[in-house]
Write a protein that holds these residues in place. Structure first.
Motif, PDB file in Angstrom:
ATOM      1  N   ALA A   1       0.826  -1.205   0.000  1.00 13.15           N
ATOM      2  CA  ALA A   1       0.000   0.000   0.000  1.00 13.15           C
ATOM      3  C   ALA A   1       0.865   1.262   0.000  1.00 13.15           C
ATOM      4  N   SER A   2       2.106   1.156  -0.474  1.00  9.39           N
ATOM      5  CA  SER A   2       3.007   2.313  -0.451  1.00  9.39           C
ATOM      6  C   SER A   2       2.447   3.554  -1.136  1.00  9.39           C
ATOM      7  N   PRO A   3       1.703   3.436  -2.238  1.00 11.45           N
ATOM      8  CA  PRO A   3       1.173   4.663  -2.863  1.00 11.45           C
ATOM      9  C   PRO A   3       0.327   5.522  -1.931  1.00 11.45           C
ATOM     10  N   LEU A   4      -0.233   4.921  -0.882  1.00 10.09           N
ATOM     11  CA  LEU A   4      -1.016   5.699   0.075  1.00 10.09           C
ATOM     12  C   LEU A   4      -0.153   6.742   0.781  1.00 10.09           C
ATOM     13  N   LYS A   5       1.155   6.478   0.865  1.00  8.16           N
ATOM     14  CA  LYS A   5       2.046   7.415   1.547  1.00  8.16           C
ATOM     15  C   LYS A   5       2.158   8.745   0.819  1.00  8.16           C
ATOM     16  N   LEU A   6       1.734   8.793  -0.445  1.00 10.92           N
ATOM     17  CA  LEU A   6       1.877  10.028  -1.212  1.00 10.92           C
ATOM     18  C   LEU A   6       1.124  11.194  -0.588  1.00 10.92           C
ATOM     19  N   SER A   7      -0.087  10.940  -0.094  1.00  7.28           N
ATOM     20  CA  SER A   7      -0.839  12.039   0.512  1.00  7.28           C
ATOM     21  C   SER A   7      -0.192  12.484   1.827  1.00  7.28           C
ATOM     22  N   LEU A   8       0.373  11.554   2.560  1.00  2.00           N
ATOM     23  CA  LEU A   8       1.081  11.890   3.796  1.00  2.00           C
ATOM     24  C   LEU A   8       2.302  12.750   3.490  1.00  2.00           C
ATOM     25  N   THR A   9       3.111  12.307   2.545  1.00  2.80           N
ATOM     26  CA  THR A   9       4.311  13.048   2.170  1.00  2.80           C
ATOM     27  C   THR A   9       3.965  14.405   1.575  1.00  2.80           C
ATOM     28  N   ALA A  10       2.918  14.443   0.747  1.00  2.00           N
ATOM     29  CA  ALA A  10       2.497  15.709   0.139  1.00  2.00           C
ATOM     30  C   ALA A  10       2.119  16.718   1.212  1.00  2.00           C
ATOM     31  N   ALA A  11       1.345  16.276   2.204  1.00  2.00           N
ATOM     32  CA  ALA A  11       0.901  17.190   3.259  1.00  2.00           C
ATOM     33  C   ALA A  11       2.076  17.726   4.051  1.00  2.00           C
ATOM     34  N   LEU A  12       3.054  16.882   4.332  1.00  2.00           N
ATOM     35  CA  LEU A  12       4.221  17.329   5.100  1.00  2.00           C
ATOM     36  C   LEU A  12       5.095  18.281   4.276  1.00  2.00           C
ATOM     37  N   LEU A  13       5.232  18.023   2.982  1.00  2.00           N
ATOM     38  CA  LEU A  13       5.996  18.931   2.127  1.00  2.00           C
ATOM     39  C   LEU A  13       5.300  20.285   2.012  1.00  2.00           C
ATOM     40  N   LEU A  14       3.993  20.261   1.803  1.00  2.00           N
ATOM     41  CA  LEU A  14       3.249  21.515   1.641  1.00  2.00           C
ATOM     42  C   LEU A  14       3.263  22.362   2.905  1.00  2.00           C
ATOM     43  N   SER A  15       3.386  21.716   4.060  1.00  2.00           N
ATOM     44  CA  SER A  15       3.374  22.440   5.333  1.00  2.00           C
ATOM     45  C   SER A  15       4.777  22.708   5.863  1.00  2.00           C
ATOM     46  N   GLY A  16       5.808  22.443   5.046  1.00  2.00           N
ATOM     47  CA  GLY A  16       7.174  22.718   5.467  1.00  2.00           C
ATOM     48  C   GLY A  16       7.684  21.804   6.563  1.00  2.00           C
ATOM     49  N   GLN A  17       7.185  20.579   6.617  1.00  2.00           N
ATOM     50  CA  GLN A  17       7.586  19.635   7.665  1.00  2.00           C
ATOM     51  C   GLN A  17       8.292  18.407   7.086  1.00  2.00           C
ATOM     52  N   SER A  18       9.080  18.616   6.045  1.00  2.00           N
ATOM     53  CA  SER A  18       9.739  17.488   5.383  1.00  2.00           C
ATOM     54  C   SER A  18      10.635  16.657   6.306  1.00  2.00           C
ATOM     55  N   PRO A  19      11.278  17.226   7.358  1.00  2.00           N
ATOM     56  CA  PRO A  19      12.085  16.363   8.237  1.00  2.00           C
ATOM     57  C   PRO A  19      11.276  15.263   8.925  1.00  2.00           C
ATOM     58  N   LEU A  20       9.955  15.407   8.960  1.00  2.00           N
ATOM     59  CA  LEU A  20       9.125  14.410   9.628  1.00  2.00           C
ATOM     60  C   LEU A  20       8.751  13.236   8.725  1.00  2.00           C
ATOM     61  N   ILE A  21       9.097  13.307   7.436  1.00  2.00           N
ATOM     62  CA  ILE A  21       8.585  12.327   6.482  1.00  2.00           C
ATOM     63  C   ILE A  21       9.035  10.905   6.824  1.00  2.00           C
ATOM     64  N   ALA A  22      10.310  10.709   7.114  1.00  2.00           N
ATOM     65  CA  ALA A  22      10.808   9.352   7.372  1.00  2.00           C
ATOM     66  C   ALA A  22      10.085   8.707   8.553  1.00  2.00           C
ATOM     67  N   GLY A  23       9.931   9.454   9.648  1.00  2.00           N
ATOM     68  CA  GLY A  23       9.227   8.908  10.807  1.00  2.00           C
ATOM     69  C   GLY A  23       7.759   8.678  10.525  1.00  2.00           C
ATOM     70  N   ALA A  24       7.141   9.581   9.766  1.00  2.00           N
ATOM     71  CA  ALA A  24       5.732   9.417   9.433  1.00  2.00           C
ATOM     72  C   ALA A  24       5.519   8.207   8.541  1.00  2.00           C
ATOM     73  N   GLU A  25       6.460   7.947   7.629  1.00  2.00           N
ATOM     74  CA  GLU A  25       6.385   6.740   6.796  1.00  2.00           C
ATOM     75  C   GLU A  25       6.405   5.486   7.674  1.00  2.00           C
ATOM     76  N   GLU A  26       7.312   5.471   8.630  1.00  2.00           N
ATOM     77  CA  GLU A  26       7.420   4.306   9.518  1.00  2.00           C
ATOM     78  C   GLU A  26       6.130   4.106  10.313  1.00  2.00           C
ATOM     79  N   MET A  27       5.548   5.191  10.764  1.00  2.00           N
ATOM     80  CA  MET A  27       4.294   5.121  11.501  1.00  2.00           C
ATOM     81  C   MET A  27       3.198   4.524  10.616  1.00  2.00           C
ATOM     82  N   LEU A  28       3.100   4.987   9.382  1.00  2.00           N
ATOM     83  CA  LEU A  28       2.077   4.480   8.475  1.00  2.00           C
ATOM     84  C   LEU A  28       2.331   3.025   8.112  1.00  2.00           C
ATOM     85  N   HIS A  29       3.592   2.633   7.972  1.00  2.00           N
ATOM     86  CA  HIS A  29       3.909   1.227   7.713  1.00  2.00           C
ATOM     87  C   HIS A  29       3.318   0.335   8.803  1.00  2.00           C
ATOM     88  N   THR A  30       3.426   0.769  10.048  1.00  2.00           N
ATOM     89  CA  THR A  30       2.927  -0.026  11.174  1.00  2.00           C
ATOM     90  C   THR A  30       1.416  -0.194  11.092  1.00  2.00           C
TER      91      THR A  30
END
Length: 312
Positions: free
Chosen positions: A162-191
């Protein structure tokens, strides 16, 4: 279920807009597309409820300061991309899916998804690097699951389905200037995605056993049965679930996932609430099986065995 009910009005708008877009596709793909959309529409009876797909942008809205219009647009994008990948799954899993309609429809849905994200991110945006990686993760996962036991050996690849679902998560973090959080947020969504797949696999194990599809519960049952490399029988799976208490061990993995989620420094409360519902569902199923077994052990074992088939 605040993770759902708080957004029902918004979700109605998302599905209405998605249906409107699909209705403008060329015939007969418009009718086929609307019928396919209905199979996943949360407001349709007996539909497949892919809640996390529709709702993730809404769960991110406050944390990432997304406008209501952008949030609905991203949710609709998730719907189009979900349908795009589910059509491919159908083609891989079933010979009954009409490829002459499914493939053209999938490409139209892909274009609609891109039409939402292309205006948000220029060509040199890191978003497109994440886009390439997520699609590659999906391709690697679905092409290798038949020959590799992901649940025992590489669980992240279960989430990668279900990796494509991460696109909306990553998009939201990029748009809000929170790109350093992406790796941790990916791990959270993986779980979360792992637990979600585990629950789906419990519900689908009989069909997956019959069709030869990979399934997390069947992987664990095969290990308990000592049947590595051997065909797994229905009787062995039922023995694992109903006699050896295997579902309790399965649910314990989901509970451990939830404890990990609670420790993440960056939290999405409604994502956490959603995951807790998944965990409790598995725990309640396992507890109900054990409770019934205890009731029937005193003089009722024959009844238990007759209800659940030939387990030996």
């Amino acid at each position: 279920m605040d993770w759902l009910h708080a957004y029902e009005d918004e979700l109605r708008l998302v599905f209405e807009e998605s249906r409107k877009v699909i209705s403008a596709f060329p015939e007969p793909l418009n009718a086929y597309g609307q019928s396919y959309l209905d199979q996943f529409n949360v407001f349709k009876l007996d539909s497949h409820k892919n809640y996390i797909c529709y709702l993730l942008p809404f769960w991110l809205q406050d944390r990432c300061s997304l406008s209501p219009a952008l949030t609905r647009s991203m949710s609709a994008g998730n719907v189009f991309f979900m349908l795009y990948f589910f059509l491919q799954d159908d083609l891989m899993d079933s010979r009954e899916t009409p490829a002459d309609q499914a493939l053209p429809l999938a490409n139209l849905l892909y274009v609609e998804f891109l039409s939402i994200y292309l205006p948000l991110f220029p060509a040199d945006s890191p978003f497109w690097s994440y886009f390439n990686r997520y699609i590659t993760e999906w391709a690697d996962s679905v092409s290798g699951e038949a020959g590799r036991d992901y649940f025992l050996n590489d669980r992240i690849r279960i989430s990668h389905k279900a990796s494509p679902l991460k696109l909306s998560l990553t998009a939201a973090l990029l748009l809000s200037g929170q790109s350093p959080l992406i790796a941790g947020a990916e791990e959270m969504l993986h779980t979360v995605l792992l637990t979600l797949q585990m629950l789906d696999d419990y519900e689908d194990w009989e069909e997956d056993l019959r069709d030869g599809n990979y399934n997390c519960l069947l992987s664990l049952a095969r290990t308990y049965a000592g049947a590595a490399g051997e065909p797994l029988t229905e009787a062995a799976v039922k023995d694992f679930i109903y006699i050896t208490g295997g579902l309790a061990a399965y649910a314990a993995t989901a509970e451990a996932n939830h404890l990990m989620l609670e420790d993440f420094p960056w939290q999405l409360p409604r994502l956490l609430s959603f995951h807790l519902v998944l965990v409790k569902n598995l725990q309640q199923i396992a507890a109900a099986i054990e409770a019934e077994k205890q009731l029937l052990q005193a003089g009722g074992l024959d009844y238990w065995l007759s209800r659940h088939g030939n387990l030996s």
